[in-house]
Design an enzyme around this catalytic site. Sequence first.
Site, PDB file in Angstrom:
ATOM      1  N   GLU A  74      -2.838  17.877 -12.132  1.00 23.43           N
ATOM      2  CA  GLU A  74      -3.026  18.214 -13.542  1.00 23.43           C
ATOM      3  C   GLU A  74      -4.462  18.615 -13.869  1.00 23.43           C
ATOM      4  OE1 GLU A  74      -0.711  15.709 -16.212  1.00 23.43           O
ATOM      5  OE2 GLU A  74      -2.047  16.251 -17.846  1.00 23.43           O
ATOM      6  N   HIS A  97       2.987  17.054 -26.627  1.00 20.50           N
ATOM      7  CA  HIS A  97       2.802  15.654 -26.254  1.00 20.50           C
ATOM      8  C   HIS A  97       1.606  14.973 -26.912  1.00 20.50           C
ATOM      9  CE1 HIS A  97       5.973  16.435 -23.454  1.00 20.50           C
ATOM     10  NE2 HIS A  97       5.907  15.229 -22.928  1.00 20.50           N
ATOM     11  N   ARG A 134      -0.593  22.302 -14.841  1.00 20.64           N
ATOM     12  CA  ARG A 134       0.300  21.178 -15.172  1.00 20.64           C
ATOM     13  C   ARG A 134       0.060  20.664 -16.587  1.00 20.64           C
ATOM     14  NH1 ARG A 134       2.155  16.131 -11.202  1.00 20.64           N
ATOM     15  NH2 ARG A 134       3.632  15.271 -12.691  1.00 20.64           N
ATOM     16  N   GLU A 187      12.689  18.179 -24.249  1.00 19.63           N
ATOM     17  CA  GLU A 187      11.887  18.567 -23.071  1.00 19.63           C
ATOM     18  C   GLU A 187      12.419  19.878 -22.467  1.00 19.63           C
ATOM     19  OE1 GLU A 187       9.124  17.041 -22.041  1.00 19.63           O
ATOM     20  OE2 GLU A 187       9.263  14.914 -22.592  1.00 19.63           O
ATOM     21  N   HIS A 225       2.906  11.783 -28.442  1.00 19.06           N
ATOM     22  CA  HIS A 225       2.498  10.430 -28.027  1.00 19.06           C
ATOM     23  C   HIS A 225       1.932   9.643 -29.208  1.00 19.06           C
ATOM     24  CE1 HIS A 225       2.021  11.611 -23.511  1.00 19.06           C
ATOM     25  NE2 HIS A 225       3.189  11.060 -23.748  1.00 19.06           N
ATOM     26  N   LYS A 252       4.511  11.332 -11.238  1.00 13.53           N
ATOM     27  CA  LYS A 252       3.724  10.496 -12.153  1.00 13.53           C
ATOM     28  C   LYS A 252       4.424   9.157 -12.303  1.00 13.53           C
ATOM     29  CE  LYS A 252       1.279  13.621 -15.241  1.00 13.53           C
ATOM     30  NZ  LYS A 252       1.103  13.989 -16.647  1.00 13.53           N
ATOM     31  N   LYS A 280       9.623  22.961 -13.623  1.00 12.65           N
ATOM     32  CA  LYS A 280       8.776  21.784 -13.371  1.00 12.65           C
ATOM     33  C   LYS A 280       8.287  21.787 -11.915  1.00 12.65           C
ATOM     34  CE  LYS A 280       7.182  17.453 -14.044  1.00 12.65           C
ATOM     35  NZ  LYS A 280       7.141  16.292 -14.896  1.00 12.65           N
ATOM     36  N   ARG A 285       0.810  -1.240   0.000  1.00  9.89           N
ATOM     37  CA  ARG A 285       0.000   0.000   0.000  1.00  9.89           C
ATOM     38  C   ARG A 285       0.832   1.275   0.000  1.00  9.89           C
ATOM     39  NH1 ARG A 285      -3.421  -2.880   3.728  1.00  9.89           N
ATOM     40  NH2 ARG A 285      -5.087  -3.837   2.520  1.00  9.89           N
ATOM     41  N   HIS A 335      10.980   9.222 -26.786  1.00 13.13           N
ATOM     42  CA  HIS A 335       9.904  10.095 -26.308  1.00 13.13           C
ATOM     43  C   HIS A 335      10.235  11.573 -26.574  1.00 13.13           C
ATOM     44  CE1 HIS A 335       6.757  11.656 -23.690  1.00 13.13           C
ATOM     45  NE2 HIS A 335       7.674  12.402 -23.106  1.00 13.13           N
ATOM     46  N   ASN A 391       2.208  19.302 -21.196  1.00  7.41           N
ATOM     47  CA  ASN A 391       1.900  18.407 -22.312  1.00  7.41           C
ATOM     48  C   ASN A 391       2.112  19.075 -23.664  1.00  7.41           C
ATOM     49  OD1 ASN A 391       1.144  16.185 -20.751  1.00  7.41           O
ATOM     50  ND2 ASN A 391      -0.841  17.130 -20.331  1.00  7.41           N
TER      51      ASN A 391
HETATM   52  N1  LIG Z   1       6.632  10.143 -15.148  1.00  5.35           N
HETATM   53  C1  LIG Z   1       6.698  11.182 -15.942  1.00  5.35           C
HETATM   54  O1  LIG Z   1       6.321  12.305 -15.579  1.00  5.35           O
HETATM   55  C2  LIG Z   1       7.288  11.006 -17.316  1.00  5.35           C
HETATM   56  C3  LIG Z   1       7.575  12.141 -18.078  1.00  5.35           C
HETATM   57  C4  LIG Z   1       8.186  11.951 -19.307  1.00  5.35           C
HETATM   58  C5  LIG Z   1       8.480  10.673 -19.758  1.00  5.35           C
HETATM   59  N2  LIG Z   1       8.169   9.600 -18.993  1.00  5.35           N
HETATM   60  C6  LIG Z   1       8.487   8.230 -19.439  1.00  5.35           C
HETATM   61  O2  LIG Z   1       9.901   8.114 -19.456  1.00  5.35           O
HETATM   62  C7  LIG Z   1      10.263   7.109 -20.395  1.00  5.35           C
HETATM   63  C8  LIG Z   1      11.416   7.605 -21.225  1.00  5.35           C
HETATM   64  O3  LIG Z   1      12.489   7.899 -20.368  1.00  5.35           O
HETATM   65  P1  LIG Z   1      13.976   8.099 -20.912  1.00  5.35           P
HETATM   66  O4  LIG Z   1      13.947   8.947 -22.107  1.00  5.35           O
HETATM   67  O5  LIG Z   1      14.784   8.516 -19.752  1.00  5.35           O
HETATM   68  O6  LIG Z   1      14.375   6.643 -21.458  1.00  5.35           O
HETATM   69  P2  LIG Z   1      14.962   5.335 -20.762  1.00  5.35           P
HETATM   70  O7  LIG Z   1      14.676   5.277 -19.339  1.00  5.35           O
HETATM   71  O8  LIG Z   1      14.534   4.185 -21.612  1.00  5.35           O
HETATM   72  O9  LIG Z   1      16.529   5.548 -20.952  1.00  5.35           O
HETATM   73  C9  LIG Z   1      17.075   5.575 -22.248  1.00  5.35           C
HETATM   74  C10 LIG Z   1      18.269   4.633 -22.360  1.00  5.35           C
HETATM   75  O10 LIG Z   1      19.407   5.243 -21.742  1.00  5.35           O
HETATM   76  C11 LIG Z   1      20.016   4.343 -20.844  1.00  5.35           C
HETATM   77  N3  LIG Z   1      20.613   5.171 -19.800  1.00  5.35           N
HETATM   78  C12 LIG Z   1      20.000   5.812 -18.806  1.00  5.35           C
HETATM   79  N4  LIG Z   1      20.848   6.576 -18.141  1.00  5.35           N
HETATM   80  C13 LIG Z   1      22.071   6.408 -18.707  1.00  5.35           C
HETATM   81  C14 LIG Z   1      23.350   6.947 -18.467  1.00  5.35           C
HETATM   82  N5  LIG Z   1      23.563   7.861 -17.530  1.00  5.35           N
HETATM   83  N6  LIG Z   1      24.354   6.523 -19.249  1.00  5.35           N
HETATM   84  C15 LIG Z   1      24.156   5.626 -20.230  1.00  5.35           C
HETATM   85  N7  LIG Z   1      22.969   5.100 -20.527  1.00  5.35           N
HETATM   86  C16 LIG Z   1      21.923   5.494 -19.768  1.00  5.35           C
HETATM   87  C17 LIG Z   1      18.895   3.453 -20.394  1.00  5.35           C
HETATM   88  O11 LIG Z   1      19.379   2.241 -19.902  1.00  5.35           O
HETATM   89  C18 LIG Z   1      18.084   3.298 -21.672  1.00  5.35           C
HETATM   90  O12 LIG Z   1      18.652   2.301 -22.480  1.00  5.35           O
HETATM   91  C19 LIG Z   1       9.014   6.802 -21.198  1.00  5.35           C
HETATM   92  O13 LIG Z   1       8.507   5.568 -20.781  1.00  5.35           O
HETATM   93  C20 LIG Z   1       8.054   7.911 -20.820  1.00  5.35           C
HETATM   94  O14 LIG Z   1       6.708   7.514 -20.869  1.00  5.35           O
HETATM   95  C21 LIG Z   1       7.586   9.748 -17.783  1.00  5.35           C
HETATM   96 ZN   LIG Z   2       7.516  14.225 -21.984  1.00  4.11          ZN
END
Ligand SMILES: NC(=O)c1ccc[n+]([C@@H]2O[C@H](COP(=O)([O-])OP(=O)(O)OC[C@H]3O[C@@H](n4cnc5c(N)ncnc54)[C@H](O)[C@@H]3O)[C@@H](O)[C@H]2O)c1
Ligand SMILES: [Zn+2]
Length: 356
Positions: free
Chosen positions: A234, A245, A238, A185, A249, A143, A224, A121, A262, A242
Amino acid sequence: MKTIKVHLGDRSYPIYTEKNLLMKIPSILSKKNIGQKWVIISQYRLMELFGFELMSLLKENEFNIDFITLPMGETAKSLNEYSRVISQMIELGCDRSSIILALGGGVVGDVSGFVATSFMRGIKYYQVPTTLLAMVDSSIGGKTGINTSEGKNLIGSIYQPQGVLVDPAILNFLSREEVNAGLGEVIKYGAIRDSKFFNDISEWLDDIESFPFEKAIYRACEIKAEIVSLDEQECGMRRLLNFGHTIGHALEANLGYGKIRHGEAVSLGMKCAGWISEQLNFISKTENQFLAQTIDKLTLPSTSKIDFDSILSYVRKDKKVRNGVLHFIVLDALGKGNVCDKVSYDLIKQSLKILL
Ligand SMILES: NC(=O)c1ccc[n+]([C@@H]2O[C@H](COP(=O)([O-])OP(=O)(O)OC[C@H]3O[C@@H](n4cnc5c(N)ncnc54)[C@H](O)[C@@H]3O)[C@@H](O)[C@H]2O)c1
Ligand SMILES: [Zn+2]
């Protein structure tokens, strides 16, 4: 150490940013260590790059710490992986007092956050973002989410971490493509909230080798944090985050997850949203050109094979469609985002032409 606060009453938390902060984590968290089990959730490659070193340091400082790894890519954000992590946590002897350190990009952060929100929980967690995108965006605001075969982030919650620990030095390990995606971003923050920051980013992008990442990350985190503090759930402001986005998306879904990052999809979505803002006379042609030229300084994937109707069908399913009304984010000026309920699907379809 520079600190930014996310103000959410008793759920407030700090964002610490400093070069080489990773190795200071044991001292930052020492006051919280009262003998409970800690778990790093990460990916094996990241453990090899810096996770094992962090874990050794934590052990030396009397943290009872283990680690769990997720696969690379969006496949990690699945119910299967989620349930595997939960089982491993139980095997490791985790209980309600256990604390998670989410060490990775947005994928690790989203899954770890969802594990934290639901394990027994809800347990505490810290975000230790390692991609630029995670440092400026996904690690802040709580999120959490995983995907189903029907779409992205369809299961999730808003569950705030205890803190966000940002070490810009880790970006040295990150590929140029991933940095580039995160910069999308960063541009977004300037576009929706701070015209001076937008101008700076545009100038900094002319010489990426000397891009001041620490400075840019700090300002992006400030924006942020401010937005999340004003509108955690949101309901209003907030939504501005987007920007780019809705179409972004849909592009990700149309091209296939893993085919476009992304941040890259968001950059292309921002170009379309800028074009739409110009068509609706919210921004001038010159402003839109400046936006598009700035985004074009990033290397973005080719979109010559996109299917307009498929993209439109994803836009219609977008989570931002409430009661049949699409809340589309436009710009009223460079540095000022706004929600607009009057963007037609036809205009969105037309905007996709600029990507060909
Ligand atoms: N929660 C939120 O508010 C929010 C906002 C935006 C995006 N997201 C989500 O985030 C995800 C995308 O995240 P991302 O772009 O960070 O991708 P990711 O987490 O897949 O990382 C990209 C790649 O980089 C590698 N990596 C990470 N850090 C590294 C480092 N320091 N050195 C070398 N390699 C490294 C990872 O292993 C991966 O292969 C999506 O699923 C998206 O939906 C969430
Ligand atoms: Zn984003």
